[in-house]
Design a protein around this motif. Structure first.
Motif, PDB file in Angstrom:
ATOM      1  N   LEU A  21      94.470  52.275  86.088  1.00 26.86           N
ATOM      2  CA  LEU A  21      94.083  53.321  85.148  1.00 26.86           C
ATOM      3  C   LEU A  21      92.685  53.808  85.474  1.00 26.86           C
ATOM      4  CD1 LEU A  21      95.243  51.535  81.916  1.00 26.86           C
ATOM      5  CD2 LEU A  21      96.398  53.402  83.057  1.00 26.86           C
ATOM      6  N   ASP A  22      92.341  54.897  84.838  1.00 26.73           N
ATOM      7  CA  ASP A  22      90.979  55.402  84.921  1.00 26.73           C
ATOM      8  C   ASP A  22      90.021  54.292  84.467  1.00 26.73           C
ATOM      9  OD1 ASP A  22      88.572  56.538  84.360  1.00 26.73           O
ATOM     10  OD2 ASP A  22      89.359  58.192  83.176  1.00 26.73           O
ATOM     11  N   VAL A 148     105.472  53.801  79.570  1.00 26.30           N
ATOM     12  CA  VAL A 148     104.925  55.040  80.146  1.00 26.30           C
ATOM     13  C   VAL A 148     103.979  55.748  79.175  1.00 26.30           C
ATOM     14  CG1 VAL A 148     106.895  55.418  81.666  1.00 26.30           C
ATOM     15  CG2 VAL A 148     106.881  56.441  79.381  1.00 26.30           C
ATOM     16  N   LEU A 149     103.927  55.281  77.928  1.00 22.03           N
ATOM     17  CA  LEU A 149     102.996  55.921  76.991  1.00 22.03           C
ATOM     18  C   LEU A 149     101.551  55.683  77.431  1.00 22.03           C
ATOM     19  CD1 LEU A 149     105.554  56.090  75.120  1.00 22.03           C
ATOM     20  CD2 LEU A 149     104.002  55.688  73.218  1.00 22.03           C
ATOM     21  N   VAL A 221     109.489  61.527  70.969  1.00 21.91           N
ATOM     22  CA  VAL A 221     108.989  62.891  71.191  1.00 21.91           C
ATOM     23  C   VAL A 221     108.076  62.886  72.418  1.00 21.91           C
ATOM     24  CG1 VAL A 221     107.531  64.724  70.247  1.00 21.91           C
ATOM     25  CG2 VAL A 221     109.195  63.569  68.767  1.00 21.91           C
ATOM     26  N   TYR A 222     107.228  61.863  72.509  1.00 26.57           N
ATOM     27  CA  TYR A 222     106.332  61.751  73.674  1.00 26.57           C
ATOM     28  C   TYR A 222     107.155  61.673  74.962  1.00 26.57           C
ATOM     29  CZ  TYR A 222     102.616  59.898  76.723  1.00 26.57           C
ATOM     30  OH  TYR A 222     101.714  59.711  77.742  1.00 26.57           O
ATOM     31  N   LEU A 223     108.170  60.803  74.961  1.00 32.07           N
ATOM     32  CA  LEU A 223     108.955  60.583  76.178  1.00 32.07           C
ATOM     33  C   LEU A 223     109.683  61.861  76.601  1.00 32.07           C
ATOM     34  CD1 LEU A 223     110.514  57.063  75.487  1.00 32.07           C
ATOM     35  CD2 LEU A 223     108.563  57.611  76.928  1.00 32.07           C
ATOM     36  N   THR A 224     110.150  62.629  75.632  1.00 34.49           N
ATOM     37  CA  THR A 224     110.908  63.830  75.997  1.00 34.49           C
ATOM     38  C   THR A 224     109.984  64.985  76.394  1.00 34.49           C
ATOM     39  OG1 THR A 224     111.008  64.500  73.683  1.00 34.49           O
ATOM     40  CG2 THR A 224     112.906  63.305  74.547  1.00 34.49           C
ATOM     41  N   GLY A 230     104.095  61.685  86.451  1.00 28.70           N
ATOM     42  CA  GLY A 230     103.558  60.319  86.442  1.00 28.70           C
ATOM     43  C   GLY A 230     102.256  60.183  85.678  1.00 28.70           C
ATOM     44  N   THR A 231     101.666  61.287  85.224  1.00 27.68           N
ATOM     45  CA  THR A 231     100.437  61.173  84.438  1.00 27.68           C
ATOM     46  C   THR A 231     100.786  60.685  83.030  1.00 27.68           C
ATOM     47  OG1 THR A 231     100.613  63.479  83.791  1.00 27.68           O
ATOM     48  CG2 THR A 231      99.212  62.985  85.690  1.00 27.68           C
ATOM     49  N   ARG A 232      99.797  60.150  82.356  1.00 23.57           N
ATOM     50  CA  ARG A 232     100.021  59.632  81.008  1.00 23.57           C
ATOM     51  C   ARG A 232      99.054  60.315  80.043  1.00 23.57           C
ATOM     52  NH1 ARG A 232     100.538  53.103  81.543  1.00 23.57           N
ATOM     53  NH2 ARG A 232     101.689  53.018  83.498  1.00 23.57           N
TER      54      ARG A 232
END
Ligand code: SF4
Length: 463
Positions: A21-22, A148-149, A221-224, A230-232
Protein backbone atom coordinates in the motif's frame (compact mmCIF):
# COMPACT_ATOMS: atom_id res chain seq x y z
CA UNK A 1 -6.61 -24.90 8.32
CA UNK A 2 -7.43 -21.63 6.58
CA UNK A 3 -4.90 -19.94 8.80
CA UNK A 4 -2.04 -22.12 7.50
CA UNK A 5 -2.93 -21.52 3.89
CA UNK A 6 -3.29 -17.77 4.20
CA UNK A 7 -0.17 -17.47 6.28
CA UNK A 8 1.70 -19.42 3.65
CA UNK A 9 0.41 -16.88 1.13
CA UNK A 10 1.69 -14.08 3.31
CA UNK A 11 5.07 -15.80 3.59
CA UNK A 12 5.67 -15.57 -0.13
CA UNK A 13 7.03 -12.25 -1.38
CA UNK A 14 4.42 -12.22 -4.13
CA UNK A 15 1.57 -12.29 -1.65
CA UNK A 16 3.04 -9.45 0.35
CA UNK A 17 3.46 -7.39 -2.80
CA UNK A 18 -0.22 -7.92 -3.54
CA UNK A 19 -1.01 -6.11 -0.29
CA UNK A 20 1.53 -3.37 -0.78
CA UNK A 21 0.00 0.00 0.00
CA UNK A 22 0.89 3.64 -0.11
CA UNK A 23 3.37 4.16 2.76
CA UNK A 24 1.23 7.05 3.96
CA UNK A 25 -1.95 5.02 3.80
CA UNK A 26 -2.79 2.26 6.23
CA UNK A 27 -0.22 -0.34 7.21
CA UNK A 28 -1.39 -3.60 8.72
CA UNK A 29 0.06 -6.55 10.54
CA UNK A 30 0.32 -8.73 7.40
CA UNK A 31 1.46 -5.90 5.14
CA UNK A 32 3.61 -3.52 7.14
CA UNK A 33 5.03 -0.44 5.50
CA UNK A 34 8.45 1.11 5.52
CA UNK A 35 8.58 4.34 7.53
CA UNK A 36 11.60 6.57 8.06
CA UNK A 37 12.42 4.94 11.37
CA UNK A 38 11.98 1.35 10.15
CA UNK A 39 9.16 -1.07 9.46
CA UNK A 40 5.78 -0.01 10.79
CA UNK A 41 3.23 -2.67 11.72
CA UNK A 42 -0.31 -2.01 12.90
CA UNK A 43 -2.35 -4.48 14.91
CA UNK A 44 -6.05 -3.81 14.71
CA UNK A 45 -8.15 -4.16 17.85
CA UNK A 46 -11.79 -3.73 16.81
CA UNK A 47 -13.69 -1.55 19.25
CA UNK A 48 -10.44 -0.99 21.18
CA UNK A 49 -11.36 -4.11 23.16
CA UNK A 50 -8.40 -5.88 24.72
CA UNK A 51 -8.17 -8.69 27.24
CA UNK A 52 -5.34 -8.88 29.78
CA UNK A 53 -4.08 -11.97 27.95
CA UNK A 54 -3.98 -10.10 24.64
CA UNK A 55 -2.19 -7.20 26.32
CA UNK A 56 0.55 -9.59 27.46
CA UNK A 57 0.92 -10.98 23.94
CA UNK A 58 1.34 -7.43 22.62
CA UNK A 59 3.88 -6.68 25.33
CA UNK A 60 5.89 -9.78 24.35
CA UNK A 61 5.85 -8.84 20.66
CA UNK A 62 6.79 -5.22 21.36
CA UNK A 63 9.65 -6.37 23.55
CA UNK A 64 11.00 -8.84 21.03
CA UNK A 65 10.64 -6.73 17.88
CA UNK A 66 9.96 -3.06 18.60
CA UNK A 67 12.43 -2.08 21.30
CA UNK A 68 9.85 -2.65 24.01
CA UNK A 69 7.50 0.15 22.95
CA UNK A 70 4.11 0.26 21.28
CA UNK A 71 1.64 3.05 20.72
CA UNK A 72 -2.11 3.31 20.85
CA UNK A 73 -3.27 4.92 17.60
CA UNK A 74 -6.02 7.42 16.96
CA UNK A 75 -8.18 4.57 15.71
CA UNK A 76 -7.74 2.73 19.04
CA UNK A 77 -5.42 0.21 17.42
CA UNK A 78 -1.85 -0.69 18.37
CA UNK A 79 1.21 0.26 16.37
CA UNK A 80 4.74 -1.09 16.44
CA UNK A 81 7.38 1.21 14.95
CA UNK A 82 11.04 0.99 14.01
CA UNK A 83 11.03 -2.79 13.45
CA UNK A 84 14.08 -4.19 11.64
CA UNK A 85 11.82 -6.31 9.46
CA UNK A 86 8.21 -7.40 9.21
CA UNK A 87 6.91 -9.69 11.95
CA UNK A 88 7.81 -13.33 11.33
CA UNK A 89 5.13 -15.85 10.48
CA UNK A 90 5.21 -17.52 13.89
CA UNK A 91 4.41 -14.18 15.49
CA UNK A 92 1.55 -13.62 13.04
CA UNK A 93 0.21 -17.04 14.02
CA UNK A 94 0.42 -16.12 17.69
CA UNK A 95 -1.44 -12.88 17.03
CA UNK A 96 -4.13 -14.76 15.12
CA UNK A 97 -4.54 -17.29 17.93
CA UNK A 98 -4.84 -14.42 20.40
CA UNK A 99 -7.55 -12.72 18.30
CA UNK A 100 -5.19 -9.86 17.47
CA UNK A 101 -5.09 -10.56 13.74
CA UNK A 102 -7.71 -11.90 11.39
CA UNK A 103 -7.64 -15.55 10.34
CA UNK A 104 -8.18 -14.10 6.89
CA UNK A 105 -5.20 -11.82 6.16
CA UNK A 106 -7.06 -10.54 3.08
CA UNK A 107 -9.52 -8.65 5.29
CA UNK A 108 -7.40 -7.84 8.34
CA UNK A 109 -7.04 -4.24 7.10
CA UNK A 110 -10.82 -3.85 7.24
CA UNK A 111 -11.07 -4.45 10.98
CA UNK A 112 -11.38 -0.68 11.37
CA UNK A 113 -14.38 -0.87 13.65
CA UNK A 114 -14.51 1.95 16.15
CA UNK A 115 -16.79 2.36 19.11
CA UNK A 116 -16.63 4.32 22.32
CA UNK A 117 -14.07 3.00 24.81
CA UNK A 118 -16.91 3.24 27.33
CA UNK A 119 -19.28 0.96 25.40
CA UNK A 120 -21.21 -1.08 27.92
CA UNK A 121 -19.80 1.05 30.76
CA UNK A 122 -21.42 4.47 30.36
CA UNK A 123 -24.66 4.60 32.39
CA UNK A 124 -26.18 7.15 29.98
CA UNK A 125 -25.51 5.28 26.73
CA UNK A 126 -28.50 4.02 24.74
CA UNK A 127 -27.12 0.52 24.31
CA UNK A 128 -23.98 -1.60 24.59
CA UNK A 129 -22.37 -1.55 21.14
CA UNK A 130 -19.79 -4.29 21.79
CA UNK A 131 -21.93 -7.13 20.40
CA UNK A 132 -22.24 -5.17 17.16
CA UNK A 133 -18.47 -4.73 16.98
CA UNK A 134 -18.01 -8.48 17.35
CA UNK A 135 -20.64 -9.42 14.82
CA UNK A 136 -19.22 -6.98 12.26
CA UNK A 137 -15.72 -8.34 12.82
CA UNK A 138 -17.02 -11.89 12.33
CA UNK A 139 -18.85 -10.81 9.18
CA UNK A 140 -15.64 -9.40 7.69
CA UNK A 141 -13.68 -12.53 8.54
CA UNK A 142 -16.33 -14.67 6.83
CA UNK A 143 -16.09 -12.62 3.63
CA UNK A 144 -12.53 -12.59 2.29
CA UNK A 145 -13.84 -11.31 -1.06
CA UNK A 146 -14.19 -7.92 0.69
CA UNK A 147 -10.39 -7.73 0.77
CA UNK A 148 -10.50 -5.47 -2.29
CA UNK A 149 -12.06 -2.68 -0.23
CA UNK A 150 -9.85 0.27 0.58
CA UNK A 151 -7.58 -0.26 3.58
CA UNK A 152 -9.16 2.89 4.96
CA UNK A 153 -12.68 1.46 4.94
CA UNK A 154 -13.86 2.26 8.42
CA UNK A 155 -17.00 1.89 10.49
CA UNK A 156 -17.98 3.76 13.63
CA UNK A 157 -20.73 2.67 16.02
CA UNK A 158 -21.92 5.39 18.37
CA UNK A 159 -24.04 4.12 21.24
CA UNK A 160 -24.68 7.58 22.70
CA UNK A 161 -21.81 7.48 25.21
CA UNK A 162 -20.31 10.67 26.67
CA UNK A 163 -16.90 9.58 25.34
CA UNK A 164 -18.44 9.76 21.87
CA UNK A 165 -16.63 8.61 18.76
CA UNK A 166 -19.22 10.25 16.49
CA UNK A 167 -16.85 13.05 15.46
CA UNK A 168 -14.00 10.68 14.61
CA UNK A 169 -13.51 10.18 10.88
CA UNK A 170 -15.22 7.00 9.68
CA UNK A 171 -16.55 6.09 6.24
CA UNK A 172 -19.80 4.90 7.79
CA UNK A 173 -21.19 5.91 11.17
CA UNK A 174 -24.07 4.07 12.84
CA UNK A 175 -25.38 6.47 15.44
CA UNK A 176 -27.91 5.31 18.04
CA UNK A 177 -31.03 7.36 18.78
CA UNK A 178 -34.49 6.79 20.23
CA UNK A 179 -37.35 6.85 17.76
CA UNK A 180 -40.83 8.18 18.54
CA UNK A 181 -41.76 4.81 20.08
CA UNK A 182 -38.66 5.12 22.33
CA UNK A 183 -36.98 2.16 20.65
CA UNK A 184 -33.24 2.40 19.97
CA UNK A 185 -32.48 2.74 16.27
CA UNK A 186 -29.41 3.75 14.28
CA UNK A 187 -29.03 6.61 11.87
CA UNK A 188 -26.55 5.91 9.07
CA UNK A 189 -24.10 8.66 8.17
CA UNK A 190 -21.88 8.13 5.14
CA UNK A 191 -18.97 10.18 3.84
CA UNK A 192 -19.50 10.96 0.19
CA UNK A 193 -17.28 12.83 -2.24
CA UNK A 194 -13.75 14.15 -2.15
CA UNK A 195 -14.36 16.56 0.68
CA UNK A 196 -13.60 14.38 3.72
CA UNK A 197 -15.85 16.57 5.87
CA UNK A 198 -18.89 15.89 3.67
CA UNK A 199 -21.11 13.53 5.67
CA UNK A 200 -24.71 12.74 4.76
CA UNK A 201 -27.53 11.13 6.72
CA UNK A 202 -29.15 8.39 4.61
CA UNK A 203 -32.48 9.08 6.35
CA UNK A 204 -32.82 5.56 7.74
CA UNK A 205 -33.72 4.16 11.16
CA UNK A 206 -32.00 0.80 11.49
CA UNK A 207 -32.57 -1.90 14.05
CA UNK A 208 -29.43 -3.50 15.50
CA UNK A 209 -30.08 -6.54 13.32
CA UNK A 210 -29.86 -4.40 10.20
CA UNK A 211 -26.40 -2.98 10.89
CA UNK A 212 -24.48 -5.88 9.35
CA UNK A 213 -26.81 -6.21 6.30
CA UNK A 214 -26.49 -2.46 5.73
CA UNK A 215 -22.68 -2.73 5.91
CA UNK A 216 -22.83 -5.65 3.48
CA UNK A 217 -25.01 -3.57 1.14
CA UNK A 218 -22.53 -0.68 1.17
CA UNK A 219 -19.66 -3.10 0.56
CA UNK A 220 -21.66 -4.55 -2.32
CA UNK A 221 -22.20 -1.09 -3.81
CA UNK A 222 -18.44 -0.53 -3.52
CA UNK A 223 -17.67 -3.84 -5.25
CA UNK A 224 -20.03 -3.15 -8.13
CA UNK A 225 -18.80 0.42 -8.67
CA UNK A 226 -15.08 0.18 -7.94
CA UNK A 227 -12.75 0.47 -10.96
CA UNK A 228 -11.37 -2.71 -12.51
CA UNK A 229 -7.83 -1.34 -12.65
CA UNK A 230 -6.84 -2.78 -9.27
CA UNK A 231 -6.85 0.56 -7.44
CA UNK A 232 -8.64 0.78 -4.11
CA UNK A 233 -10.37 4.16 -3.90
CA UNK A 234 -12.04 5.26 -0.69
CA UNK A 235 -15.73 4.47 -0.30
CA UNK A 236 -16.49 8.20 -0.41
CA UNK A 237 -14.68 8.48 -3.75
CA UNK A 238 -16.59 5.52 -5.20
CA UNK A 239 -19.84 7.17 -4.08
CA UNK A 240 -18.83 10.67 -5.21
CA UNK A 241 -21.23 10.79 -8.16
CA UNK A 242 -24.08 9.09 -6.30
CA UNK A 243 -26.91 11.19 -4.92
CA UNK A 244 -28.25 10.28 -1.50
CA UNK A 245 -31.53 9.16 -3.09
CA UNK A 246 -29.68 6.91 -5.54
CA UNK A 247 -27.57 5.42 -2.79
CA UNK A 248 -30.63 4.83 -0.63
CA UNK A 249 -32.27 3.05 -3.56
CA UNK A 250 -29.12 0.89 -4.02
CA UNK A 251 -29.32 -0.11 -0.37
CA UNK A 252 -33.07 -0.58 -0.14
CA UNK A 253 -32.88 -3.33 -2.75
CA UNK A 254 -30.34 -5.17 -0.64
CA UNK A 255 -31.73 -4.71 2.90
CA UNK A 256 -35.43 -5.47 3.24
CA UNK A 257 -37.67 -3.72 5.76
CA UNK A 258 -35.72 -0.49 6.16
CA UNK A 259 -37.56 2.21 8.11
CA UNK A 260 -37.17 5.89 7.22
CA UNK A 261 -36.13 8.74 9.50
CA UNK A 262 -36.05 12.46 8.69
CA UNK A 263 -32.48 13.21 7.64
CA UNK A 264 -30.48 15.34 10.05
CA UNK A 265 -27.46 17.49 9.51
CA UNK A 266 -24.30 15.76 10.73
CA UNK A 267 -23.47 17.57 13.93
CA UNK A 268 -21.60 15.15 16.19
CA UNK A 269 -21.31 15.72 19.92
CA UNK A 270 -17.85 16.72 21.13
CA UNK A 271 -16.35 13.82 23.11
CA UNK A 272 -15.89 13.87 26.86
CA UNK A 273 -12.46 12.64 27.90
CA UNK A 274 -12.52 9.19 29.53
CA UNK A 275 -9.36 9.99 31.53
CA UNK A 276 -9.86 9.89 35.30
CA UNK A 277 -12.31 7.95 37.45
CA UNK A 278 -15.86 7.55 36.10
CA UNK A 279 -19.05 5.82 37.20
CA UNK A 280 -20.16 2.71 35.36
CA UNK A 281 -23.55 1.15 34.71
CA UNK A 282 -23.07 -1.23 37.63
CA UNK A 283 -23.11 0.14 41.16
CA UNK A 284 -19.92 -0.07 43.16
CA UNK A 285 -17.55 -0.25 40.20
CA UNK A 286 -15.94 2.45 38.07
CA UNK A 287 -13.61 2.68 35.11
CA UNK A 288 -10.28 4.44 35.33
CA UNK A 289 -8.95 6.11 32.19
CA UNK A 290 -5.27 6.87 31.82
CA UNK A 291 -3.26 8.88 29.35
CA UNK A 292 0.06 7.46 28.19
CA UNK A 293 2.10 10.35 26.79
CA UNK A 294 1.43 10.45 23.01
CA UNK A 295 -0.19 7.02 23.37
CA UNK A 296 3.17 5.31 23.95
CA UNK A 297 3.42 2.36 26.32
CA UNK A 298 6.40 0.27 27.27
CA UNK A 299 5.99 -3.49 27.44
CA UNK A 300 6.53 -3.20 31.21
CA UNK A 301 3.67 -0.72 31.49
CA UNK A 302 1.40 -2.89 29.37
CA UNK A 303 2.13 -5.98 31.45
CA UNK A 304 1.48 -3.89 34.56
CA UNK A 305 -1.86 -2.80 33.12
CA UNK A 306 -2.75 -6.41 32.34
CA UNK A 307 -1.94 -7.37 35.93
CA UNK A 308 -4.03 -4.50 37.33
CA UNK A 309 -6.91 -5.38 35.02
CA UNK A 310 -6.93 -8.90 36.40
CA UNK A 311 -6.28 -8.09 40.06
CA UNK A 312 -8.35 -4.94 40.47
CA UNK A 313 -10.62 -4.86 37.40
CA UNK A 314 -12.62 -7.25 35.28
CA UNK A 315 -9.68 -8.70 33.33
CA UNK A 316 -9.98 -6.41 30.33
CA UNK A 317 -8.70 -3.09 29.02
CA UNK A 318 -10.05 -0.61 26.49
CA UNK A 319 -8.12 1.52 24.01
CA UNK A 320 -9.51 4.87 22.91
CA UNK A 321 -9.13 6.89 19.69
CA UNK A 322 -7.71 9.63 21.91
CA UNK A 323 -4.88 7.19 22.66
CA UNK A 324 -6.02 6.48 26.21
CA UNK A 325 -6.26 3.16 28.00
CA UNK A 326 -9.17 2.34 30.31
CA UNK A 327 -9.26 -0.16 33.16
CA UNK A 328 -12.96 -1.06 33.56
CA UNK A 329 -14.82 -2.77 36.40
CA UNK A 330 -12.69 -1.46 39.28
CA UNK A 331 -14.28 -1.66 42.68
CA UNK A 332 -14.59 1.81 44.21
CA UNK A 333 -12.64 0.52 47.19
CA UNK A 334 -9.69 -0.36 44.91
CA UNK A 335 -9.40 2.93 43.01
CA UNK A 336 -6.77 4.41 45.31
CA UNK A 337 -4.58 1.32 45.05
CA UNK A 338 -4.97 1.26 41.29
CA UNK A 339 -4.07 4.91 40.84
CA UNK A 340 -1.04 4.52 43.10
CA UNK A 341 0.03 1.55 40.98
CA UNK A 342 -0.49 3.50 37.75
CA UNK A 343 1.56 6.39 39.15
CA UNK A 344 4.35 3.94 39.92
CA UNK A 345 4.19 2.78 36.30
CA UNK A 346 4.47 6.40 35.14
CA UNK A 347 0.91 6.46 33.79
CA UNK A 348 -1.24 9.51 34.47
CA UNK A 349 -4.81 8.67 35.46
CA UNK A 350 -6.13 11.98 36.72
CA UNK A 351 -8.59 13.91 34.59
CA UNK A 352 -6.39 17.01 34.66
CA UNK A 353 -3.27 15.13 33.58
CA UNK A 354 -1.23 17.16 31.10
CA UNK A 355 -0.56 14.04 29.02
CA UNK A 356 -4.29 13.71 28.38
CA UNK A 357 -4.31 16.87 26.28
CA UNK A 358 -1.14 16.65 24.17
CA UNK A 359 -1.22 14.81 20.85
CA UNK A 360 1.35 14.56 18.08
CA UNK A 361 1.69 12.59 14.89
CA UNK A 362 4.88 10.70 13.99
CA UNK A 363 6.35 13.87 12.45
CA UNK A 364 9.70 14.14 10.72
CA UNK A 365 11.38 11.41 12.78
CA UNK A 366 8.99 8.73 11.59
CA UNK A 367 7.06 9.96 8.56
CA UNK A 368 8.32 10.90 5.12
CA UNK A 369 5.81 13.75 4.88
CA UNK A 370 6.82 15.27 8.23
CA UNK A 371 8.20 18.81 8.10
CA UNK A 372 9.08 19.06 11.79
CA UNK A 373 10.03 16.72 14.64
CA UNK A 374 6.68 16.81 16.39
CA UNK A 375 7.48 14.21 19.05
CA UNK A 376 10.64 15.99 20.15
CA UNK A 377 8.79 19.30 20.41
CA UNK A 378 5.78 17.78 22.20
CA UNK A 379 8.14 16.25 24.76
CA UNK A 380 9.90 19.58 25.26
CA UNK A 381 6.58 21.37 25.71
CA UNK A 382 5.31 18.77 28.14
CA UNK A 383 8.46 19.16 30.26
CA UNK A 384 8.01 22.93 30.26
CA UNK A 385 4.31 22.91 31.11
CA UNK A 386 4.74 20.37 33.89
CA UNK A 387 5.92 23.14 36.19
CA UNK A 388 3.36 25.77 35.16
CA UNK A 389 0.12 26.48 37.01
CA UNK A 390 -2.56 25.69 34.39
CA UNK A 391 -6.32 25.93 34.70
CA UNK A 392 -7.23 22.44 33.48
CA UNK A 393 -5.40 20.34 30.93
CA UNK A 394 -5.11 22.30 27.67
CA UNK A 395 -5.42 20.38 24.41
CA UNK A 396 -2.34 20.85 22.24
CA UNK A 397 -1.84 19.23 18.86
CA UNK A 398 1.49 18.99 17.01
CA UNK A 399 1.11 18.00 13.39
CA UNK A 400 4.00 17.38 11.00
CA UNK A 401 1.98 18.46 7.95
CA UNK A 402 -1.52 19.59 7.01
CA UNK A 403 -2.81 16.02 6.82
CA UNK A 404 -3.44 16.14 10.58
CA UNK A 405 -3.26 12.36 11.10
CA UNK A 406 -3.27 12.61 14.88
CA UNK A 407 -6.35 14.80 15.27
CA UNK A 408 -8.80 16.28 12.79
CA UNK A 409 -10.43 18.99 14.88
CA UNK A 410 -9.02 22.16 16.43
CA UNK A 411 -7.29 21.85 19.79
CA UNK A 412 -6.82 24.74 22.24
CA UNK A 413 -3.50 25.19 20.45
CA UNK A 414 -2.49 23.52 17.18
CA UNK A 415 1.05 23.63 15.81
CA UNK A 416 1.38 22.95 12.10
CA UNK A 417 4.82 22.21 10.65
CA UNK A 418 5.89 24.37 7.68
CA UNK A 419 8.20 23.63 4.79
CA UNK A 420 11.47 25.57 4.86
CA UNK A 421 15.19 25.45 5.50
CA UNK A 422 14.70 25.36 9.24
CA UNK A 423 11.89 23.70 11.18
CA UNK A 424 9.11 26.17 11.92
CA UNK A 425 5.45 26.04 12.92
CA UNK A 426 2.32 28.01 12.25
CA UNK A 427 0.31 28.26 15.46
CA UNK A 428 -3.49 28.19 15.67
CA UNK A 429 -5.90 28.56 18.58
CA UNK A 430 -9.45 27.24 18.83
CA UNK A 431 -11.92 29.55 17.11
CA UNK A 432 -13.19 30.70 13.73
CA UNK A 433 -10.88 29.63 10.94
CA UNK A 434 -9.71 26.38 9.44
CA UNK A 435 -12.03 23.43 10.25
CA UNK A 436 -9.16 21.28 11.47
CA UNK A 437 -6.75 23.86 12.81
CA UNK A 438 -8.73 26.84 14.14
CA UNK A 439 -7.59 30.48 14.01
CA UNK A 440 -4.08 31.31 12.84
CA UNK A 441 -2.27 33.49 15.40
CA UNK A 442 1.48 33.09 14.70
CA UNK A 443 3.39 32.11 11.58
CA UNK A 444 6.78 30.52 11.02
CA UNK A 445 7.76 30.21 14.68
CA UNK A 446 11.11 28.37 14.81
CA UNK A 447 10.85 24.97 16.49
CA UNK A 448 13.42 26.07 19.05
CA UNK A 449 11.10 28.92 20.14
CA UNK A 450 7.83 27.07 20.00
CA UNK A 451 7.73 26.01 23.64
CA UNK A 452 7.95 29.63 24.80
CA UNK A 453 5.37 30.72 22.22
CA UNK A 454 2.84 28.12 23.37
CA UNK A 455 3.42 28.89 27.04
CA UNK A 456 2.71 32.57 26.26
CA UNK A 457 -0.42 31.72 24.32
CA UNK A 458 -1.79 29.52 27.08
CA UNK A 459 -1.27 32.38 29.50
CA UNK A 460 -3.10 34.72 27.08
CA UNK A 461 -6.12 32.44 26.60
CA UNK A 462 -6.37 31.82 30.31
CA UNK A 463 -5.31 28.15 30.30
S1 SF4 B 1 0.24 14.51 9.75
FE1 SF4 B 1 2.15 13.67 10.53
S2 SF4 B 1 2.01 11.44 10.30
FE2 SF4 B 1 0.39 12.37 9.01
S3 SF4 B 1 1.35 12.52 6.98
FE3 SF4 B 1 1.70 14.48 8.03
S4 SF4 B 1 3.69 14.29 9.05
FE4 SF4 B 1 3.02 12.21 8.45
Amino acid sequence: MTEDVTLADVESDGAVDAFELDPLACPGVFYPTQALDGVLSRIRTPGGLLTATQARVLADVAEAYAGGTLTVTNRANVQLRALDERLPVEVLRRLQRAGLASHQPAVDHLRNIMTSPTAGLDPDALLDTRPLVRVLDAYLEAHPELGVLSAKFSIGIDGGEHASIAAQPNDVLFSAFRDTAHDVRFRVYVRIGNDPTSVVDLGLALTSDQVVPLTAALADVYLTRTPADGTRPRLRQVLADRSVDALRADIAGRVPGLAQASPREFNPRPPHSPVGVHAQVDDGVVYVGLAPFLGALTSTQLRGLADFAERLGGGSLRLSPWRNVLVPDVSVADVEALQAGLDALGLASHAEALAAGIVACAGRAGCGAGLVDTVRDAQALSARLEGMPLAGAPTIHFTGCAKCCAQRRPADVTLLGRAGDIETYDIFVAGEGDARLGRLVRTAVPAAAVVDAVAELLAEVGR
